[in-house]
Design an enzyme around this catalytic site. Structure first.
Site, mmCIF file in Angstrom:
data_model
loop_
_atom_site.group_PDB
_atom_site.id
_atom_site.type_symbol
_atom_site.label_atom_id
_atom_site.label_comp_id
_atom_site.label_asym_id
_atom_site.label_seq_id
_atom_site.Cartn_x
_atom_site.Cartn_y
_atom_site.Cartn_z
ATOM 1 N N ASP A 173 -13.808 33.391 19.436
ATOM 2 C CA ASP A 173 -12.653 33.133 18.577
ATOM 3 C C ASP A 173 -12.415 31.628 18.407
ATOM 4 O O ASP A 173 -12.120 30.932 19.392
ATOM 5 C CB ASP A 173 -11.448 33.818 19.251
ATOM 6 C CG ASP A 173 -10.254 33.932 18.340
ATOM 7 O OD1 ASP A 173 -10.263 33.319 17.269
ATOM 8 O OD2 ASP A 173 -9.311 34.633 18.733
ATOM 9 N N ASP A 202 -5.358 37.762 11.219
ATOM 10 C CA ASP A 202 -5.097 38.947 12.050
ATOM 11 C C ASP A 202 -4.387 40.064 11.290
ATOM 12 O O ASP A 202 -3.416 39.832 10.575
ATOM 13 C CB ASP A 202 -4.224 38.559 13.244
ATOM 14 C CG ASP A 202 -4.980 37.698 14.236
ATOM 15 O OD1 ASP A 202 -6.104 37.261 13.917
ATOM 16 O OD2 ASP A 202 -4.444 37.463 15.321
#
Ligand code: GLA
Length: 508
Positions: free
Chosen positions: A270, A330
């Site tokens: 990430d 997200d």
């Protein structure tokens, strides 16, 4: 007694002063909403009349404030960020109450973030903002060879959507048990993936350590493997993860070897704080570095790139060694978020998906409670048409019958896992009514008739739009029923936010 009266008087005097001049340092140390080590947010302000200048220290970096204004006891300013080549303006606002500055942080899209309560630390006029550290630029990397994994989109579970920082060894074991007992494993769900917040610091040799939630990662991997499942983990190429835990910066090969030693089968990597240390043009090379490290780790590890689709991620994800790469920010457990990501943000990405390499519109929210079952069926159908990874994001230990039925519909899963590996495209759009279709290995076609509108509507899939001629047998994959022959078109009543998902197979 005298001293405390004096202190009170001086703090009252100071509070009164803030109304007139906010110049100085305001700071708070806080724990991120999703857990993680505390981090500092500090405003260095200079007030001149109703103008505010200075800088903000947050996420371990300094950024100048722009268009700063003071209006009575309120302030507002902007931070202009270079968002991977695109200018992004974030708006901040705050109110002063005594010696507290309540700062409203910006969030994703139009959501607001948390309010931080910064305390007055000093009235000293701040100096110039310190020069930011020079960022690392990596030379372009050679393409990373394919690891041979993920011939179909990975299926499993990930801890983040439901549990965030509440993931633990125990939860992972119980989830593995539930994956088997519920029948999810038999339906194809294999990976049990630990997301952020498992990390501690490093030992004297630089080896990454687990925190107290994960006493023995190797034993955990052994347990998960004993169930016929696989274990996934998470890190960042930056010094810190998104939840401010230890990242892999300058420890890439060492971490890949540690994961392999533990028996890890999947890594989600990430970007997050990597922006603080790397020039973003280096992003493909940064990902390739871990891709190479995993290849030489001694274990086959699925490589999942999480960089939100910025800087043309889908175009270079495969050459960085990625088996999958996120295409958006997200997901949230809402119709608005899911439908926007699934319908609007996946257009024109189908060309990058193929066996071994997949677009990832983020993990599933099915069963988390923010959408209706009709909407969750749309979520599952759309993700399957998109050949997306199917990573359940709910509590597998406590699922309703309907949630389990949605997640384990084998006819729908077969669409997702079709070996041809062709992602769907949108073949027609008429206002809120959309038809998406993907070709299947047997010469057939999976077709989703979607209704994004507020009332039931008739949706029609036309042979001309699908570029299909001849006759096909129609199978309704949610009703588990045959629907006769498809000649020129097929129409169905579709509820608001719902789908009719069909499979067209050439008649014998
Ligand atoms: C980012 C990712 C999420 C999750 C969190 C963890 O926001 O996009 O999927 O991994 O970080 O901190």
């Amino acid at each position: 007694m005298k001293l405390s009266v004096l202190l009170l008087a001086s703090s009252l005097f100071a509070s009164a002063l803030f109304g007139a001049d906010l110049t100085g340092k305001w700071s708070v140390t806080s724990t991120p909403p999703n857990g993680g080590p505390p981090h500092e947010t500090t405003l260095y302000l200079i007030q001149q009349g109703d103008l505010l200048t200075g800088y903000l220290f947050s996420r371990n970096q300094n950024e100048p404030i722009e268009h700063g204004k003071v209006t009575g006891s309120s302030i507002s300013f902007e931070i202009v960020r270079d968002n991977f080549g695109e200018k992004r303006v974030s708006e901040y606002s705050g109110t002063i109450e005594g010696d507290t500055l309540n700062l409203q942080m910006p969030g994703w899209e139009d959501h607001k973030g948390p309010v931080f309560h910064l305390q007055h630390v000093s009235s000293e006029k701040p100096g110039a903002m310190p020069e930011p550290p020079k960022k690392v630029s990596l030379p372009a990397a050679k393409p990373v060879p394919y690891n041979g994994l993920a011939k179909t989109p990975p299926m499993g579970w990930n801890s983040w959507n439901k549990f965030a920082s509440k993931v633990s060894d125990r939860l992972v074991r119980e989830t593995a048990d539930a994956m088997v007992a519920s029948g999810m494993k038999d339906a194809g769900y294999i990976y049990v993936n630990i997301d952020d917040t498992w990390e501690a610091g490093r030992d004297a040799q630089g080896n990454i350590q687990t925190n107290s939630k994960f006493p023995d990662m190797k034993a955990l991997a052994d347990y998960v493997h004993s169930k016929g499942l696989k274990l996934g983990i998470y890190s960042s190429p930056g010094p810190k993860t998104c939840a401010n835990y230890e990242g892999s910066y300058q420890h890439e090969e060492q971490d890949a070897k540690t994961y392999a030693g533990w028996g890890i089968d999947y890594l989600k990597y990430d970007w997050c704080s990597a922006s603080q240390v790397y020039d973003y043009h280096s992003m493909p090379a940064v990902y390739a570095k871990m891709g190479e490290a995993l290849l030489h780790s001694g274990r086959l590890i699925v490589y999942s790139l999480c960089q939100y689709g910025v800087f043309h991620g889908p175009q270079w994800g495969a050459s960085a060694g990625g088996n999958l790469w996120r295409t958006t920010g997200d997901i949230q457990d809402s119709w608005k978020s899911m439908s926007h990501i699934g319908f609007d943000l996946q257009l024109n990405l189908d060309q990058y998906a193929k066996p071994g390499h997949w677009n990832d519109p983020d993990m599933l929210e099915i069963g988390n409670g923010g959408m209706t079952d009709t909407e969750y069926r749309t979520h599952m159908s759309l993700w399957s048409l998109l050949a997306a990874p199917l990573l359940a994001g709910n509590d597998l230990r406590h699922m309703s019958k309907e949630t389990l039925a949605i997640l384990t519909n084998r006819e729908v899963i077969a669409v997702d896992q079709d070996p041809l590996g062709k992602e769907a495209t949108r073949v027609s759009k008429d206002g809120d009514l959309e038809v998406w279709a993907r070709p299947l290995e047997n010469g057939g076609e999976a077709v989703g008739l979607f209704n994004r509108g507020a009332t039931t509507a008739t949706v029609t899939a036309r042979g001309a739009d699908l570029k299909l001629t001849g006759s096909y047998k129609i199978r309704d994959l949610w009703a588990h029923a045959d629907r006769g022959e498809f000649k020129d078109q097929y129409s169905a009543e579709v509820p608001s936010h719902g789908v009719v998902l069909i499979r067209l197979d050439r008649g014998r």
